[in-house]
Design an enzyme around this catalytic site. Structure first.
Site, PDB file in Angstrom:
ATOM      1  N   ASP A  68      34.055  36.908  51.996  1.00 16.37           N
ATOM      2  CA  ASP A  68      34.932  36.878  50.822  1.00 16.37           C
ATOM      3  C   ASP A  68      36.188  36.100  51.223  1.00 16.37           C
ATOM      4  O   ASP A  68      37.070  36.622  51.907  1.00 16.37           O
ATOM      5  CB  ASP A  68      35.257  38.329  50.428  1.00 16.37           C
ATOM      6  CG  ASP A  68      36.379  38.423  49.408  1.00 16.37           C
ATOM      7  OD1 ASP A  68      36.964  37.380  49.036  1.00 16.37           O
ATOM      8  OD2 ASP A  68      36.688  39.559  48.996  1.00 16.37           O
ATOM      9  N   LYS A 126      43.718  31.656  42.874  1.00 15.55           N
ATOM     10  CA  LYS A 126      44.566  32.033  44.020  1.00 15.55           C
ATOM     11  C   LYS A 126      44.943  30.805  44.834  1.00 15.55           C
ATOM     12  O   LYS A 126      45.624  30.900  45.852  1.00 15.55           O
ATOM     13  CB  LYS A 126      43.834  33.038  44.902  1.00 15.55           C
ATOM     14  CG  LYS A 126      43.597  34.373  44.187  1.00 15.55           C
ATOM     15  CD  LYS A 126      43.008  35.379  45.131  1.00 15.55           C
ATOM     16  CE  LYS A 126      42.443  36.582  44.416  1.00 15.55           C
ATOM     17  NZ  LYS A 126      43.460  37.473  43.844  1.00 15.55           N
ATOM     18  N   CYS A 139      43.596  46.917  44.554  1.00 15.32           N
ATOM     19  CA  CYS A 139      42.119  46.926  44.505  1.00 15.32           C
ATOM     20  C   CYS A 139      41.537  47.184  45.886  1.00 15.32           C
ATOM     21  O   CYS A 139      40.500  46.604  46.265  1.00 15.32           O
ATOM     22  CB  CYS A 139      41.565  45.624  43.931  1.00 15.32           C
ATOM     23  SG  CYS A 139      41.975  45.375  42.218  1.00 15.32           S
ATOM     24  N   GLN A 162      41.283  35.186  49.844  1.00 25.07           N
ATOM     25  CA  GLN A 162      42.657  35.116  50.371  1.00 25.07           C
ATOM     26  C   GLN A 162      42.779  34.147  51.544  1.00 25.07           C
ATOM     27  O   GLN A 162      43.859  34.020  52.121  1.00 25.07           O
ATOM     28  CB  GLN A 162      43.123  36.510  50.823  1.00 25.07           C
ATOM     29  CG  GLN A 162      43.196  37.531  49.721  1.00 25.07           C
ATOM     30  CD  GLN A 162      44.315  37.245  48.716  1.00 25.07           C
ATOM     31  OE1 GLN A 162      45.211  36.440  48.970  1.00 25.07           O
ATOM     32  NE2 GLN A 162      44.264  37.891  47.565  1.00 25.07           N
ATOM     33  N   HIS A 185      38.331  44.454  49.566  1.00 25.61           N
ATOM     34  CA  HIS A 185      38.724  44.515  48.155  1.00 25.61           C
ATOM     35  C   HIS A 185      37.574  45.187  47.383  1.00 25.61           C
ATOM     36  O   HIS A 185      36.413  45.066  47.775  1.00 25.61           O
ATOM     37  CB  HIS A 185      38.916  43.074  47.669  1.00 25.61           C
ATOM     38  CG  HIS A 185      39.482  42.920  46.293  1.00 25.61           C
ATOM     39  ND1 HIS A 185      38.725  43.082  45.160  1.00 25.61           N
ATOM     40  CD2 HIS A 185      40.719  42.581  45.866  1.00 25.61           C
ATOM     41  CE1 HIS A 185      39.473  42.857  44.097  1.00 25.61           C
ATOM     42  NE2 HIS A 185      40.694  42.551  44.490  1.00 25.61           N
TER      43      HIS A 185
HETATM   44  C1  LIG Z   1      40.131  39.622  49.083  1.00 27.50           C
HETATM   45  C2  LIG Z   1      39.785  39.513  47.625  1.00 27.50           C
HETATM   46  N1  LIG Z   1      38.506  39.538  47.264  1.00 27.50           N
HETATM   47  C3  LIG Z   1      38.142  39.433  45.960  1.00 27.50           C
HETATM   48  C4  LIG Z   1      39.078  39.316  44.973  1.00 27.50           C
HETATM   49  C5  LIG Z   1      38.619  39.213  43.561  1.00 27.50           C
HETATM   50  O1  LIG Z   1      38.904  37.935  43.054  1.00 27.50           O
HETATM   51  P1  LIG Z   1      38.696  37.619  41.511  1.00 27.50           P
HETATM   52  O2  LIG Z   1      39.413  38.683  40.748  1.00 27.50           O
HETATM   53  O3  LIG Z   1      39.313  36.271  41.341  1.00 27.50           O
HETATM   54  O4  LIG Z   1      37.230  37.606  41.260  1.00 27.50           O
HETATM   55  C6  LIG Z   1      40.424  39.299  45.295  1.00 27.50           C
HETATM   56  C7  LIG Z   1      41.455  39.235  44.247  1.00 27.50           C
HETATM   57  O5  LIG Z   1      42.486  39.869  44.329  1.00 27.50           O
HETATM   58  C8  LIG Z   1      40.792  39.393  46.668  1.00 27.50           C
HETATM   59  O6  LIG Z   1      42.069  39.377  47.039  1.00 27.50           O
END
Ligand SMILES: Cc1ncc(COP(=O)(O)O)c(C=O)c1O
Length: 414
Positions: free
Chosen positions: A208, A234, A372, A211, A131
């Site tokens: 990270d 999420k 993203c 998900q 992401h």
């Molecule tokens: C794999 C992953 N990493 C990071 C993020 C970023 O999360 P946040 O926007 O809650 O900071 C997301 C959000 O879509 C994500 O799916």
């Protein structure tokens, strides 16, 4: 359904669905079919009620007042921290740092852990399916330090092999930052093995987990990564709050990330001394109601049992994959054997944005765009995909509604 019970076969998705008031509403005069939980999940009534209860009866600033209300708020806030620790089996509550979300957690690690340590030519290892939140903070860091970003390639299914990670590790690798689960493809990465290989080469690992946490059991003691980041929104909790879990010895050695109230012990104009963990990284008044909501969300997940949620979503993933594969002209992007309940796809002759608009008119909310993850789109040579993602409240009938709406789209563009 129960937190610690073994996986049960009596998962009652209709009952779970009824716990989420928003799902009863209509859009465009049709029942809402919400298939965008990977972007942000909905909240059960219990989470909304916990936040409202806090706001109505218990709000005050935390850590500061000797009066009852402030103490109550502090207990709720610190109780939420312990709730997070227990949920993920993190070693110590002082390692649980409240932040705004995954994005902020990763930026914190890049700036506070990595920036003072990295030298020109040091390597930051990412994977091809990250992401943007796990790419851009490292690019900023690379510009600031002269470090170099390396990328572990994926195969055509969207799989990252452990050996491909090993092949990129060397004595210059300082940090490995990888997703636990890909938001664009659904791929579950072999993070335990990646951590072992990276540690064997002396690199620190950030995972990270945005998900992963809502969909599968995460045991941080077993995983043994150095940093783990995720967001409450999420996992059935509020927006604006998330967590960085960090290894205590590393957090201790890191400078504060932001300065302000709560993160200090003493301040003079000449010198400031910093508070202990975790407060050293939590400058300013925190998101107290967010933490309360996050704790309620974890209680809710535990009431269903994360293993039951996982089994339910895997069943939906298999059914949806089978049905989507039978839609003429539909291509699923991301076919890893280990996937979370995320299905990205394209439909011949229809741009994903047009597809999203037609599905919306049918009441079906899917995500369309690059998710993203522009490098993933580039890799698969598509401008964008449509993405359906499932959560604990998703039902088989939601899949049927999606398939019917795709039929409509094919008629319109046929
Ligand atoms: C794999 C992953 N990493 C990071 C993020 C970023 O999360 P946040 O926007 O809650 O900071 C997301 C959000 O879509 C994500 O799916």
């Amino acid at each position: 359904m129960n937190a610690n019970a073994a996986v049960t076969n009596d998962y009652d998705a209709e009952r779970v669905w009824r716990d989420f008031p928003i799902l009863r509403r209509e859009v465009h005069g049709r029942p809402l079919v919400f298939l965008d939980s990977a972007a942000s999940s909905q909240r059960p009534a219990s989470v909304v009620a916990a936040v409202e209860r806090y706001e109505t009866y218990s709000h005050a600033n935390v850590h500061r007042g000797v009066y009852q209300l402030s103490q109550e708020a502090t207990e709720l806030f610190e109780g939420a921290r312990e709730r997070v620790r227990r949920f993920l089996n993190a070693p110590d509550v002082n390692e649980v740092i409240f932040v705004r979300g995954t994005t902020e957690a990763i930026n914190l690690v890049a700036q506070s852990y990595a920036r003072p340590r990295l030298q020109p030519g040091d390597e930051i290892l990412l994977t091809a399916l990250e992401h943007h939140a796990n790419i851009v903070p490292w690019q900023l860091l690379a510009e600031q330090t002269g470090a170099v970003i390396k990328v572990v390639p994926m195969d055509r299914r969207g799989v990252i092999e452990v050996d491909a990670v090993s092949a990129q590790l060397n004595e210059r690798t300082r940090i490995v930052a990888c997703a636990h689960v890909s938001n664009a493809l659904g791929t579950v990465l072999p993070v335990r093995e990646i951590v072992q290989r990276a540690h064997a080469r002396g690199a620190v690992v950030l995972v990270d987990g945005a998900q992963a946490v809502p969909h599968q059991r995460v045991d941080l003691k077993a995983l043994d990564c150095d940093f783990y980041a995720f967001s409450a929104h999420k996992m059935y909790g509020p927006t604006g709050i998330g967590v960085l879990v960090g290894r205590e010895s590393l957090l201790e050695s890191m400078p504060p990330w932001q300065g302000g109230g709560d993160m200090i012990l003493t301040v003079t104009f000449e010198k400031t001394t910093y508070n202990a963990l975790p407060f050293k990284f939590e400058a300013g008044t925190p998101n107290i109601s967010g933490a309360v909501g996050m704790a309620a969300a974890i209680d809710y997940i535990d009431s269903l049992g994360i293993d039951n949620i996982h089994a339910h979503e895997q069943r939906l993933l298999a059914i949806a994959t089978g049905k989507l594969q039978r839609v003429p002209g539909l291509t699923i992007i991301g076919t890893a054997p280990q996937k979370a309940s995320v299905i990205s796809f394209t439909l011949d002759g229809i741009h994903p944005h047009d597809l999203g608009t037609i599905l919306d008119a049918e009441g079906v909310a899917v995500r369309t765009g690059h998710h993203c993850a522009m490098p993933v789109m580039e890799f698969f040579n598509v401008p964008a995909t449509a993405r359906a993602s499932f959560a604990c409240y998703s039902r088989e009938s939601d899949i049927d509604a999606l398939i019917a709406a795709l039929g409509k789209a094919r008629e319109v563009f046929g």
